[in-house]
Design an enzyme around this catalytic site. Structure first.
Site, PDB file in Angstrom:
ATOM      1  N   GLU A  63       0.816  -1.205   0.000  1.00 33.09           N
ATOM      2  CA  GLU A  63       0.000   0.000   0.000  1.00 33.09           C
ATOM      3  C   GLU A  63       0.850   1.255   0.000  1.00 33.09           C
ATOM      4  O   GLU A  63       1.993   1.245   0.432  1.00 33.09           O
ATOM      5  CB  GLU A  63      -0.846   0.054   1.278  1.00 33.09           C
ATOM      6  CG  GLU A  63      -1.883  -1.004   1.365  1.00 33.09           C
ATOM      7  CD  GLU A  63      -2.659  -0.895   2.658  1.00 33.09           C
ATOM      8  OE1 GLU A  63      -3.629  -1.623   2.811  1.00 33.09           O
ATOM      9  OE2 GLU A  63      -2.287  -0.076   3.519  1.00 33.09           O
TER      10      GLU A  63
ATOM     11  N   SER B 161       6.493   4.592  17.735  1.00 31.57           N
ATOM     12  CA  SER B 161       5.140   4.200  18.131  1.00 31.57           C
ATOM     13  C   SER B 161       5.198   3.721  19.573  1.00 31.57           C
ATOM     14  O   SER B 161       5.684   2.627  19.843  1.00 31.57           O
ATOM     15  CB  SER B 161       4.649   3.078  17.227  1.00 31.57           C
ATOM     16  OG  SER B 161       4.636   3.539  15.895  1.00 31.57           O
ATOM     17  N   LEU B 162       4.707   4.553  20.466  1.00 31.88           N
ATOM     18  CA  LEU B 162       4.816   4.243  21.899  1.00 31.88           C
ATOM     19  C   LEU B 162       3.561   3.525  22.391  1.00 31.88           C
ATOM     20  O   LEU B 162       3.613   2.398  22.857  1.00 31.88           O
ATOM     21  CB  LEU B 162       5.065   5.542  22.680  1.00 31.88           C
ATOM     22  CG  LEU B 162       5.442   5.394  24.143  1.00 31.88           C
ATOM     23  CD1 LEU B 162       6.769   4.662  24.293  1.00 31.88           C
ATOM     24  CD2 LEU B 162       5.536   6.767  24.815  1.00 31.88           C
ATOM     25  N   HIS B 163       2.426   4.200  22.286  1.00 26.30           N
ATOM     26  CA  HIS B 163       1.107   3.613  22.539  1.00 26.30           C
ATOM     27  C   HIS B 163       0.861   3.096  23.952  1.00 26.30           C
ATOM     28  O   HIS B 163      -0.160   2.447  24.202  1.00 26.30           O
ATOM     29  CB  HIS B 163       0.795   2.471  21.554  1.00 26.30           C
ATOM     30  CG  HIS B 163       0.951   2.828  20.101  1.00 26.30           C
ATOM     31  ND1 HIS B 163       0.720   4.083  19.606  1.00 26.30           N
ATOM     32  CD2 HIS B 163       1.300   2.070  19.030  1.00 26.30           C
ATOM     33  CE1 HIS B 163       0.935   4.084  18.299  1.00 26.30           C
ATOM     34  NE2 HIS B 163       1.282   2.889  17.927  1.00 26.30           N
TER      35      HIS B 163
ATOM     36  N   CYS C 197       4.361  -7.574   7.796  1.00 32.62           N
ATOM     37  CA  CYS C 197       5.185  -7.118   8.927  1.00 32.62           C
ATOM     38  C   CYS C 197       5.228  -8.250   9.944  1.00 32.62           C
ATOM     39  O   CYS C 197       4.282  -9.023  10.055  1.00 32.62           O
ATOM     40  CB  CYS C 197       4.540  -5.877   9.560  1.00 32.62           C
ATOM     41  SG  CYS C 197       5.482  -5.171  10.926  1.00 32.62           S
TER      42      CYS C 197
ATOM     43  N   GLY D  34       4.847  -2.409   7.415  1.00 32.95           N
ATOM     44  CA  GLY D  34       6.220  -2.848   7.644  1.00 32.95           C
ATOM     45  C   GLY D  34       6.917  -2.064   8.732  1.00 32.95           C
ATOM     46  O   GLY D  34       6.476  -0.985   9.132  1.00 32.95           O
TER      47      GLY D  34
ATOM     48  N   CYS E  52      -3.174   1.956   8.121  1.00 34.70           N
ATOM     49  CA  CYS E  52      -2.184   0.889   8.057  1.00 34.70           C
ATOM     50  C   CYS E  52      -2.650  -0.516   7.665  1.00 34.70           C
ATOM     51  O   CYS E  52      -3.179  -1.258   8.467  1.00 34.70           O
ATOM     52  CB  CYS E  52      -1.571   0.803   9.452  1.00 34.70           C
ATOM     53  SG  CYS E  52       0.168   0.599   9.328  1.00 34.70           S
TER      54      CYS E  52
HETATM   55  N1  SAH Z   1       6.236  -0.243  12.021  1.00 34.24           N
HETATM   56  C1  SAH Z   1       6.302   1.171  12.147  1.00 34.24           C
HETATM   57  C2  SAH Z   1       5.611   1.947  11.044  1.00 34.24           C
HETATM   58  C3  SAH Z   1       4.312   1.471  10.519  1.00 34.24           C
HETATM   59  S1  SAH Z   1       2.825   1.814  11.332  1.00 34.24           S
HETATM   60  C4  SAH Z   1       5.799   1.600  13.496  1.00 34.24           C
HETATM   61  O1  SAH Z   1       5.387   0.749  14.267  1.00 34.24           O
HETATM   62  O2  SAH Z   1       5.891   2.768  13.803  1.00 34.24           O
HETATM   63  C5  SAH Z   1       2.573   3.545  11.315  1.00 34.24           C
HETATM   64  C6  SAH Z   1       1.780   4.007  12.519  1.00 34.24           C
HETATM   65  O3  SAH Z   1       0.396   3.620  12.429  1.00 34.24           O
HETATM   66  C7  SAH Z   1       2.313   3.414  13.809  1.00 34.24           C
HETATM   67  O4  SAH Z   1       2.362   4.398  14.809  1.00 34.24           O
HETATM   68  C8  SAH Z   1       1.266   2.385  14.115  1.00 34.24           C
HETATM   69  O5  SAH Z   1       1.300   2.029  15.463  1.00 34.24           O
HETATM   70  C9  SAH Z   1      -0.008   3.065  13.653  1.00 34.24           C
HETATM   71  N2  SAH Z   1      -1.155   2.191  13.491  1.00 34.24           N
HETATM   72  C10 SAH Z   1      -1.192   0.920  13.065  1.00 34.24           C
HETATM   73  N3  SAH Z   1      -2.435   0.421  13.082  1.00 34.24           N
HETATM   74  C11 SAH Z   1      -3.228   1.401  13.540  1.00 34.24           C
HETATM   75  C12 SAH Z   1      -4.624   1.506  13.788  1.00 34.24           C
HETATM   76  N4  SAH Z   1      -5.439   0.481  13.584  1.00 34.24           N
HETATM   77  N5  SAH Z   1      -5.097   2.670  14.250  1.00 34.24           N
HETATM   78  C13 SAH Z   1      -4.269   3.713  14.462  1.00 34.24           C
HETATM   79  N6  SAH Z   1      -2.945   3.693  14.236  1.00 34.24           N
HETATM   80  C14 SAH Z   1      -2.418   2.538  13.789  1.00 34.24           C
END
Ligand code: SAH
Length: 341
Positions: free
Chosen positions: A85, A211-213, A105, A156, A329
């Site tokens: 994508e 990406s901390l979350h 990924c 990825g 994503c």
């Molecule tokens: N692997 C890398 C980059 C790809 S994801 C990473 O983890 O940063 C890009 C961003 O989109 C990341 O912050 C990821 O956590 C977020 N993301 C993935 N799925 C999501 C979803 N369903 N809702 C919101 N953000 C999401």
């Protein structure tokens, strides 16, 4: 088969030393303009020789969806029929291309659609360059640069494909090609600490996003398997090192998930964690993709960001673009794979 866009201009000069010198630049221009052999002025004989060993255009547009807000979501087909994508975001301050670095990924984040079928393979540097070429050509003249920013936030984990991503950085910033400024490139990682240190030492002027979350390791482990490998403190130390080397503000992505990480206490913990680090927090509303995790409401998300700001933390709520076309994503790819099976 090898891919010509994996070669820098200098490498093409060496590779094509048997031909007239200007042919290398012609091939390089064709790569940047997303042209295949038949669309170039390369002699038939030379094309025949190259074609038997080298792919010129490793990516084709398979499907495009355009959102009401102008966001375009691409499904791109690779030469081996894999699909990735890419998103083209129309923005006042310059268009942004969000691209993938891998097919699938292997990081296994619970909320992310890209990882549902695991990792198929890495993209090569040239496939990533050609991603940009193809999408650029679809949004204006192929001889112009029709975008300003690139974010590696598609499918990825960029640092799980470290060498190719670094090689791609050199290709995309090459002044003979797209000549993208390092300052206009962001790389997002789930926090591969060893690679953050390694990358910091290369001193690229790019924006590093993590990406901390979550605000503690136990919480993070419930949604991101990588938390079993590296702690949040280790990530923060690595980012401090990155800032010391590059003097660039780092960015945290913080995706709000209902009843997990969206309380005011979490906002407080975030302010403590990020104290003394030159950073910004990009708060995102979870894009629900069918799993058990639920999104925090918009209203609560704004309140969360306000709380962070009150606590002196630089934070904004990321505007969601293209949500009507499954802009998040890996969602479109996952859906298409399901439909095709
Ligand atoms: N692997 C890398 C980059 C790809 S994801 C990473 O983890 O940063 C890009 C961003 O989109 C990341 O912050 C990821 O956590 C977020 N993301 C993935 N799925 C999501 C979803 N369903 N809702 C919101 N953000 C999401």
């Amino acid at each position: 088969m090898k891919i010509l866009s994996d070669y820098s201009l200098n490498e093409l000069y060496t590779l094509l030393a048997d031909f007239k010198k200007f042919r290398a630049k012609q091939i390089f221009d064709a790569i940047i303009q997303a042209k295949d052999y038949s669309e170039t002025n390369i002699p038939k004989k030379m094309i025949e020789i190259l074609k038997s060993e080298y792919i010129l255009k490793p990516i084709e547009i398979y499907k495009v969806l355009t959102s009401k807000d102008g966001t375009k979501k691409y499904l791109l087909k690779l030469h081996d029929d894999n699909i990735v994508e890419c998103v083209f975001l129309k923005q006042n301050y310059g268009n942004t291309i969000c691209m993938s670095t891998q097919v699938g990924c292997r990081m296994g984040c619970k909320f992310c659609a890209s990882t549902q079928n695991g990792l198929i393979r890495n993209l090569t540097a040239g496939e990533m360059l050609s991603t940009i070429s193809v999408v650029n050509a679809d949004n204006g003249k192929c001889t112009d640069r029709n975008f300003t920013n690139i974010v590696l936030m598609g499918s990825g984990e960029p640092f799980d494909n470290y060498d190719n991503v670094v090689k791609w950085l050199d290709l995309i910033t090459d002044e003979n090609g797209f000549n993208v400024s390092e300052r206009n490139i962001s790389i997002s990682t789930c926090g591969l600490v060893d690679k953050i240190y390694k990358f910091a030492d290369l001193k690229y002027n790019i924006t590093l996003c993590v990406s901390l979350h979550a605000t503690d390791d136990e919480m993070r482990k419930t949604i991101m398997p990588i938390a079993n490998r590296y702690t949040i403190n280790e990530i923060i130390d690595a980012l401090k090192y990155y800032v010391s080397k590059n003097n660039r503000r780092v960015v945290f992505e913080y995706c709000l998930i209902k009843d997990l990480n969206d309380s005011f206490d979490c906002a407080k913990s975030l302010s403590v964690l990020t104290k003394g680090l030159n950073c910004h927090i990009n708060v995102i509303c979870l894009n629900q993709n069918g799993g058990s995790l639920k999104a925090t409401t918009k209203k609560e998300a704004y309140a969360f960001v306000n709380k962070l700001n009150e606590l002196g933390v630089s934070a904004t709520l990321r505007r969601s673009q293209g949500s009507d076309i499954e802009g998040a994503c890996g969602m479109l790819r996952a859906k298409t794979l399901k439909e095709n099976n």
